[in-house]
Design an enzyme around this catalytic site. Structure first.
Site, PDB file in Angstrom:
ATOM      1  N   ALA A 123      34.062   1.738 -20.929  1.00 24.23           N
ATOM      2  CA  ALA A 123      35.218   0.851 -21.107  1.00 24.23           C
ATOM      3  C   ALA A 123      35.965   1.278 -22.368  1.00 24.23           C
ATOM      4  O   ALA A 123      35.459   2.082 -23.162  1.00 24.23           O
ATOM      5  CB  ALA A 123      34.765  -0.597 -21.248  1.00 24.23           C
ATOM      6  N   LYS A 124      37.134   0.771 -22.558  1.00 27.22           N
ATOM      7  CA  LYS A 124      37.855   0.948 -23.817  1.00 27.22           C
ATOM      8  C   LYS A 124      38.865  -0.168 -23.934  1.00 27.22           C
ATOM      9  O   LYS A 124      39.322  -0.709 -22.921  1.00 27.22           O
ATOM     10  CB  LYS A 124      38.584   2.296 -23.835  1.00 27.22           C
ATOM     11  CG  LYS A 124      38.815   2.832 -25.220  1.00 27.22           C
ATOM     12  CD  LYS A 124      37.561   3.474 -25.761  1.00 27.22           C
ATOM     13  CE  LYS A 124      37.745   4.043 -27.146  1.00 27.22           C
ATOM     14  NZ  LYS A 124      36.549   4.822 -27.529  1.00 27.22           N
TER      15      LYS A 124
END
Ligand code: NAD
Length: 419
Positions: A109-110
């Site tokens: 994720a980011k």
């Protein structure tokens, strides 16, 4: 918390191009490609904040979960004016390959907010963080999605995020990593990425007739990754002959005085070129300096055709930054016989120690620094050896071998889940 200007080639474009090459090699079918190319979930939010002068300003924020096939989504939060959806998706995708290659039980994720944190007061920075956390908190949790610091954020920002999340859900230290030690942060987390970079270099050196003591390193970037890498290499006897930051840099063929430069530029946040003890150089000149190890540790897309790739005079490129080499430059380096140790192997030490932090939080049992570093060494060396062995067996590049391992692990997890 220095921030960097936009990369010459967007990270998202580099990561997409690398994925296409790897998916061809791994023979992924159309459905698998679609599943692994796009995000599992992509959320964009307005982040309203009352500024110090009383007006309300609204920033754009993103949390993109690329894959949760192998475990909770994991990845940093970046505060940067250019942190747009494409950039954040590219970085989220890289996190999926990084956690798979390191074989830790996370997905990728980011997050990002389009804001320059240098323009904010401390109170505004806290308000931005709390507002953003409130908007994305439904997505987060120790078994859902676990943020960490990235460019423009730090342990203090993670402390505010923890507090805001815990206010809604009860005390939940395992919802975020890279926290201050007093709030459950792990020993060794701050320097973990750099420590991992050096462990990978050690393993490569042991295989390839190079030695860290007496060898020569050139480093772009003197922030968390670059400065700690320089320090640890210097302690190992490597001559760090040139470093730059956003303001330019220094070259000294006898080796820079790294402990003094670390104090000047990293601890006291002064520009690298203001330090005495070397000739001033530009960021362009850095690439031409002869060395064994060339270590980009700042921006993406900095090694590029028509820019510098033909001038590189090194034995190996060690990608400490995310996506520093454009796809065409990658091919040029391959044809020149210069190995490129890929980002999602080289800089995985940070997320590996984030995993240790999560484990310590869940068990409420802190580890000694020696244990953190021993287990980091074991994890990252195992990943390195798997890439090395596949590279030899298939006679392919380090990056392709690393992708093949990561893609295969993620695709297998998706298959077992029935996708
Ligand atoms: P940082 O913000 O602490 O430091 C960045 C450094 O790059 C600073 O010294 C800055 O002056 C320099 N820089 C910025 N623009 C530059 C330019 N145009 N030319 C030369 N130098 C420039 O960031 P960091 O945490 O050290 O991250 C560096 C890279 O490593 C990024 O690509 C990041 O995504 C990657 N990375 C970081 C971590 C981590 O744990 N911090 C983990 C994995 C990957």
């Amino acid at each position: 918390m220095p921030t960097a200007p936009r990369a010459p080639m967007p990270t998202g474009a580099i990561v997409r191009s690398q994925f296409d090459t790897a998916a061809d090699l791994a023979n992924l079918d159309a459905a698998q490609r679609r599943l692994l190319r796009g995000p599992f979930r992509s959320v964009s939010v307005d982040v309203p904040v009352r500024m110090d002068d009383g007006r309300i300003e609204v920033f754009r924020g993103y949390r993109i979960q690329h894959s949760g096939a192998r475990g909770p989504c994991k990845g940093g939060i970046r505060y940067h004016p250019e942190a747009d959806e494409e950039e954040v998706l590219g970085l989220a995708t890289t996190m999926t390959w990084k956690t798979a290659l390191a074989d830790i039980p996370f997905g990728g994720a980011k997050g990002g907010i389009q804001v320059d944190p240098r323009t904010l007061s401390v109170r505004e920075l806290e308000a931005v963080t709390r507002s953003f956390t409130g908007r994305i908190s439904l997505l987060l949790g120790p078994y859902r999605d676990i943020p960490a610091p990235d460019m423009g954020t730090n342990a203090q920002v993670m402390a505010w995020l923890l507090d805001e999340f815990s206010r809604r859900n009860g005390y939940t230290p395992a919802v975020v990593t890279g926290k201050p030690g007093a709030l459950g942060g792990s020993l060794g987390r701050e320097e973990a990425t750099a420590q991992g970079v050096v462990y990978v270099m050690q393993a490569f050196a042991a295989d390839g007739g190079l030695r860290l003591p007496g060898s020569r390193a050139v480093i772009q970037g003197f922030g968390n990754v670059g400065a700690h890498t320089a320090r640890i290499l210097h302690e190992a006897g490597t001559r760090v002959v040139a470093v730059t930051d956003v303001d330019g840099g220094l070259h000294n063929d006898k080796g820079l005085d790294i402990p003094a430069l670390f104090d000047h530029a990293y601890q006291r946040r002064r520009p690298v070129p203001e330090f005495e003890g070397g000739d001033r150089i530009t960021n362009d000149a850095l690439w031409r300096i002869p060395c064994d190890w060339l270590i980009p540790a700042a921006l993406g897309g900095v090694i590029a055709k028509d820019r510098n790739v033909d001038d590189l005079d090194c034995r190996v490129v060690v990608e400490a930054a995310n996506a520093p080499t454009t796809p065409i430059a990658d091919k040029v380096l391959e044809s020149r016989g210069i190995p490129v140790l890929p980002d999602f192997l080289v800089n995985s030490g940070g997320v590996i120690v984030s995993y240790f932090e999560w484990v310590q939080n869940l068990q409420q049992h802190p580890w000694a620094l020696e244990r953190v570093n021993e287990e980091l060494l074991r994890k990252i060396t195992t990943a390195y050896q798997a890439v090395r062995d596949l590279r030899r067996a298939k006679n392919t590049s380090w990056r392709t071998a690393a992708y093949a391992i990561a893609l295969q692990r993620v695709a297998e997890a998706e298959r077992l889940r029935g996708h």
